[in-house]
Motif scaffolding. Structure first.
Motif, PDB file in Angstrom:
ATOM      1  N   TYR A   1       0.851  -1.181   0.000  1.00 11.00           N
ATOM      2  CA  TYR A   1       0.000   0.000   0.000  1.00 11.00           C
ATOM      3  C   TYR A   1       0.890   1.235   0.000  1.00 11.00           C
ATOM      4  O   TYR A   1       1.982   1.222   0.562  1.00 11.00           O
ATOM      5  CB  TYR A   1      -0.899   0.029   1.235  1.00 11.00           C
ATOM      6  CG  TYR A   1      -2.142  -0.770   1.030  1.00 11.00           C
ATOM      7  CD1 TYR A   1      -3.248  -0.196   0.408  1.00 11.00           C
ATOM      8  CD2 TYR A   1      -2.210  -2.096   1.415  1.00 11.00           C
ATOM      9  CE1 TYR A   1      -4.396  -0.937   0.189  1.00 11.00           C
ATOM     10  CE2 TYR A   1      -3.354  -2.837   1.195  1.00 11.00           C
ATOM     11  CZ  TYR A   1      -4.434  -2.253   0.584  1.00 11.00           C
ATOM     12  OH  TYR A   1      -5.565  -2.987   0.346  1.00 11.00           O
ATOM     13  N   ILE A   2       0.405   2.291  -0.612  1.00 12.27           N
ATOM     14  CA  ILE A   2       1.130   3.552  -0.651  1.00 12.27           C
ATOM     15  C   ILE A   2       0.181   4.650  -0.196  1.00 12.27           C
ATOM     16  O   ILE A   2      -0.943   4.750  -0.682  1.00 12.27           O
ATOM     17  CB  ILE A   2       1.657   3.847  -2.063  1.00 12.27           C
ATOM     18  CG1 ILE A   2       2.710   2.800  -2.438  1.00 12.27           C
ATOM     19  CG2 ILE A   2       2.242   5.257  -2.138  1.00 12.27           C
ATOM     20  CD1 ILE A   2       3.210   2.891  -3.843  1.00 12.27           C
ATOM     21  N   LEU A   3       0.633   5.446   0.761  1.00 11.26           N
ATOM     22  CA  LEU A   3      -0.130   6.595   1.248  1.00 11.26           C
ATOM     23  C   LEU A   3       0.570   7.849   0.753  1.00 11.26           C
ATOM     24  O   LEU A   3       1.792   7.954   0.860  1.00 11.26           O
ATOM     25  CB  LEU A   3      -0.170   6.588   2.781  1.00 11.26           C
ATOM     26  CG  LEU A   3      -0.898   7.754   3.442  1.00 11.26           C
ATOM     27  CD1 LEU A   3      -2.398   7.701   3.154  1.00 11.26           C
ATOM     28  CD2 LEU A   3      -0.647   7.751   4.946  1.00 11.26           C
ATOM     29  N   THR A   4      -0.198   8.776   0.177  1.00 10.34           N
ATOM     30  CA  THR A   4       0.389  10.056  -0.228  1.00 10.34           C
ATOM     31  C   THR A   4      -0.409  11.192   0.395  1.00 10.34           C
ATOM     32  O   THR A   4      -1.607  11.080   0.621  1.00 10.34           O
ATOM     33  CB  THR A   4       0.421  10.247  -1.768  1.00 10.34           C
ATOM     34  OG1 THR A   4      -0.896  10.502  -2.261  1.00 10.34           O
ATOM     35  CG2 THR A   4       1.019   9.041  -2.465  1.00 10.34           C
ATOM     36  N   VAL A   5       0.298  12.279   0.684  1.00  9.52           N
ATOM     37  CA  VAL A   5      -0.311  13.514   1.184  1.00  9.52           C
ATOM     38  C   VAL A   5       0.279  14.653   0.351  1.00  9.52           C
ATOM     39  O   VAL A   5       1.252  14.449  -0.381  1.00  9.52           O
ATOM     40  CB  VAL A   5      -0.048  13.720   2.700  1.00  9.52           C
ATOM     41  CG1 VAL A   5      -0.704  12.622   3.518  1.00  9.52           C
ATOM     42  CG2 VAL A   5       1.428  13.825   3.006  1.00  9.52           C
ATOM     43  N   PRO A   6      -0.279  15.866   0.459  1.00  4.03           N
ATOM     44  CA  PRO A   6       0.283  16.974  -0.314  1.00  4.03           C
ATOM     45  C   PRO A   6       1.783  17.147  -0.071  1.00  4.03           C
ATOM     46  O   PRO A   6       2.317  16.736   0.959  1.00  4.03           O
ATOM     47  CB  PRO A   6      -0.501  18.186   0.190  1.00  4.03           C
ATOM     48  CG  PRO A   6      -1.815  17.612   0.597  1.00  4.03           C
ATOM     49  CD  PRO A   6      -1.468  16.278   1.211  1.00  4.03           C
ATOM     50  N   GLY A   7       2.435  17.758  -1.050  1.00  2.00           N
ATOM     51  CA  GLY A   7       3.877  17.949  -0.989  1.00  2.00           C
ATOM     52  C   GLY A   7       4.303  18.938   0.076  1.00  2.00           C
ATOM     53  O   GLY A   7       3.506  19.694   0.624  1.00  2.00           O
ATOM     54  N   VAL A   8       5.579  18.890   0.379  1.00  2.00           N
ATOM     55  CA  VAL A   8       6.196  19.837   1.295  1.00  2.00           C
ATOM     56  C   VAL A   8       7.289  20.581   0.529  1.00  2.00           C
ATOM     57  O   VAL A   8       7.593  20.250  -0.605  1.00  2.00           O
ATOM     58  CB  VAL A   8       6.750  19.140   2.558  1.00  2.00           C
ATOM     59  CG1 VAL A   8       5.627  18.563   3.390  1.00  2.00           C
ATOM     60  CG2 VAL A   8       7.745  18.071   2.201  1.00  2.00           C
ATOM     61  N   GLU A   9       7.859  21.558   1.172  1.00  2.00           N
ATOM     62  CA  GLU A   9       8.747  22.508   0.493  1.00  2.00           C
ATOM     63  C   GLU A   9       9.879  21.883  -0.318  1.00  2.00           C
ATOM     64  O   GLU A   9      10.052  22.191  -1.483  1.00  2.00           O
ATOM     65  CB  GLU A   9       9.328  23.471   1.523  1.00  2.00           C
ATOM     66  CG  GLU A   9      10.097  24.599   0.909  1.00  2.00           C
ATOM     67  CD  GLU A   9      10.538  25.590   1.958  1.00  2.00           C
ATOM     68  OE1 GLU A   9      11.487  26.314   1.673  1.00  2.00           O
ATOM     69  OE2 GLU A   9       9.958  25.632   3.049  1.00  2.00           O
ATOM     70  N   ARG A  10      10.691  21.040   0.279  1.00  2.00           N
ATOM     71  CA  ARG A  10      11.868  20.508  -0.407  1.00  2.00           C
ATOM     72  C   ARG A  10      11.680  19.036  -0.754  1.00  2.00           C
ATOM     73  O   ARG A  10      11.327  18.236   0.101  1.00  2.00           O
ATOM     74  CB  ARG A  10      13.100  20.647   0.481  1.00  2.00           C
ATOM     75  CG  ARG A  10      13.538  22.079   0.700  1.00  2.00           C
ATOM     76  CD  ARG A  10      14.709  22.182   1.663  1.00  2.00           C
ATOM     77  NE  ARG A  10      14.526  21.450   2.928  1.00  2.00           N
ATOM     78  CZ  ARG A  10      13.783  21.884   3.947  1.00  2.00           C
ATOM     79  NH1 ARG A  10      13.148  23.017   3.878  1.00  2.00           N
ATOM     80  NH2 ARG A  10      13.700  21.171   5.047  1.00  2.00           N
ATOM     81  N   PRO A  11      11.954  18.663  -2.005  1.00  2.00           N
ATOM     82  CA  PRO A  11      11.896  17.250  -2.383  1.00  2.00           C
ATOM     83  C   PRO A  11      12.966  16.446  -1.644  1.00  2.00           C
ATOM     84  O   PRO A  11      13.942  17.002  -1.166  1.00  2.00           O
ATOM     85  CB  PRO A  11      12.179  17.260  -3.887  1.00  2.00           C
ATOM     86  CG  PRO A  11      11.954  18.664  -4.333  1.00  2.00           C
ATOM     87  CD  PRO A  11      12.252  19.534  -3.142  1.00  2.00           C
ATOM     88  N   GLY A  12      12.775  15.138  -1.575  1.00  2.00           N
ATOM     89  CA  GLY A  12      13.770  14.250  -0.985  1.00  2.00           C
ATOM     90  C   GLY A  12      13.181  13.409   0.133  1.00  2.00           C
ATOM     91  O   GLY A  12      11.986  13.462   0.416  1.00  2.00           O
ATOM     92  N   PRO A  13      14.025  12.608   0.802  1.00  2.00           N
ATOM     93  CA  PRO A  13      13.573  11.739   1.891  1.00  2.00           C
ATOM     94  C   PRO A  13      13.011  12.562   3.051  1.00  2.00           C
ATOM     95  O   PRO A  13      13.530  13.640   3.358  1.00  2.00           O
ATOM     96  CB  PRO A  13      14.834  10.999   2.325  1.00  2.00           C
ATOM     97  CG  PRO A  13      15.824  11.202   1.237  1.00  2.00           C
ATOM     98  CD  PRO A  13      15.450  12.461   0.529  1.00  2.00           C
ATOM     99  N   LYS A  14      11.979  12.042   3.704  1.00  2.00           N
ATOM    100  CA  LYS A  14      11.328  12.745   4.816  1.00  2.00           C
ATOM    101  C   LYS A  14      11.013  11.782   5.943  1.00  2.00           C
ATOM    102  O   LYS A  14      10.653  10.629   5.715  1.00  2.00           O
ATOM    103  CB  LYS A  14      10.011  13.389   4.361  1.00  2.00           C
ATOM    104  CG  LYS A  14      10.148  14.390   3.229  1.00  2.00           C
ATOM    105  CD  LYS A  14      10.896  15.618   3.690  1.00  2.00           C
ATOM    106  CE  LYS A  14      11.126  16.574   2.537  1.00  2.00           C
ATOM    107  NZ  LYS A  14      12.072  17.587   2.846  1.00  2.00           N
TER     108      LYS A  14
END
Length: 167
Positions: A76-89
């Motif tokens: 399963y994959i959960l996504t939410v709106p993006g945040v400022e900087r791309p990359g690992p979080k």
């Protein structure tokens, strides 16, 4: 050739060229189609290149919602709106039953999404969810609430969507 025939001939050439380009453009695009609802969660199927690819349930909020994706044979994959900087979080999912620590990846900045894979045990913990939950992506909070459904019912609706469309 008179003016009318010349114009029709030119228009016909333009139409033929346009139609020749259309199939490639249409097949390269993603299309999300609503196929049902469970509580306040809308269920969609995703067509990529004109073919079925996966389904997801969208938990609404004030922005672009949380999306729970599933595709036959994958996590399963959960996504939410993006945040400022791309990359690992670093991501925390807060539920009434506790906090889950997951790793996410932000893609596309504010216009993109933060993507979290929920393998095995994490999917099992998330499936038991009822009511409100919050996804915290390195201090950026996204609150959600299931109304009229449990997360188990959402998982089932997404799996049923994949089953119906994979044949």
């Amino acid at each position: 050739m008179d003016r009318t025939n010349w114009f029709l001939s030119l228009a016909g050439c333009g139409l033929a060229v346009g139609l020749g380009l259309l199939p490639g453009d249409v097949h390269a695009q993603r299309r999300d189609e609503p196929v049902g609802r469970v509580g306040n969660v809308q269920v969609f199927r995703v067509l990529e290149g004109g073919r079925f690819d996966r389904c997801y349930g969208m938990v609404p909020d004030f922005q672009l919602g949380a999306r729970l994706f599933w595709k036959m044979g994958s996590d399963y994959i959960l996504t939410v709106p993006g945040v400022e900087r791309p990359g690992p979080k670093r991501v925390e999912i807060r539920t009434p039953r506790g906090v889950m620590q997951v790793t996410g990846r932000a893609e596309g900045g504010w216009q993109g999404r933060t993507i979290m894979t929920l393998p095995g045990a994490q999917a099992e913990q998330f499936i038991s969810l009822r009511g409100a939950f919050e996804v915290n992506v390195e201090g950026v909070r996204f609150p959600y609430e299931l109304r009229g459904a449990t997360m188990e019912q959402v998982f089932r609706a997404v799996e049923d969507c994949v089953g119906r469309n994979s044949r």
